[in-house]
Scaffold this motif. Structure first.
Motif: not given
Length: 103
Positions: A21-29
């Motif tokens: 949540x704090x570090x954005x990544x794509x949901x698939x990752x």
């Protein structure tokens, strides 16, 4: 002991979720990370430890009579995974005869 394991499991999921949540990544990752690193990898360690328990010397000594028949011939024993896969293959062949091996 079970409560501690459940608490560690929940805590692990919570900390990983807060990280993502704090570090954005794509949901698939994130989903792939959870599947492989949080769920499958620990499960693989558990399976590998439980498989190695059957190879201890005292575990083999108890089954020595079951392993060898009276004639000194070795009987055919299968591991749990191999027997599970052969069971699934047999059921598949029963349902789909076209997939069966032609010998």
């Amino acid at each position: 002991v079970r409560f501690n394991l459940k608490a560690l499991l929940v805590a692990s999921h919570y900390f990983w979720a807060t990280y993502f949540v704090a570090h954005y990544h794509q949901m698939t990752h994130v989903l792939c990370f959870f599947i492989f690193n949080v769920w499958l990898l620990p499960f693989g360690f558990f399976v590998s430890l439980s498989v190695n328990e059957s190879t201890l010397p005292n575990a083999q000594a108890g089954t020595a009579d079951e392993t060898f028949s009276e004639g000194g011939q070795r009987t055919k024993q299968r591991s749990g995974i191999v027997s599970a896969f052969s069971f699934m293959q047999q059921k598949r062949d029963d349902v789909m005869p076209s997939m069966a091996k032609k010998v």
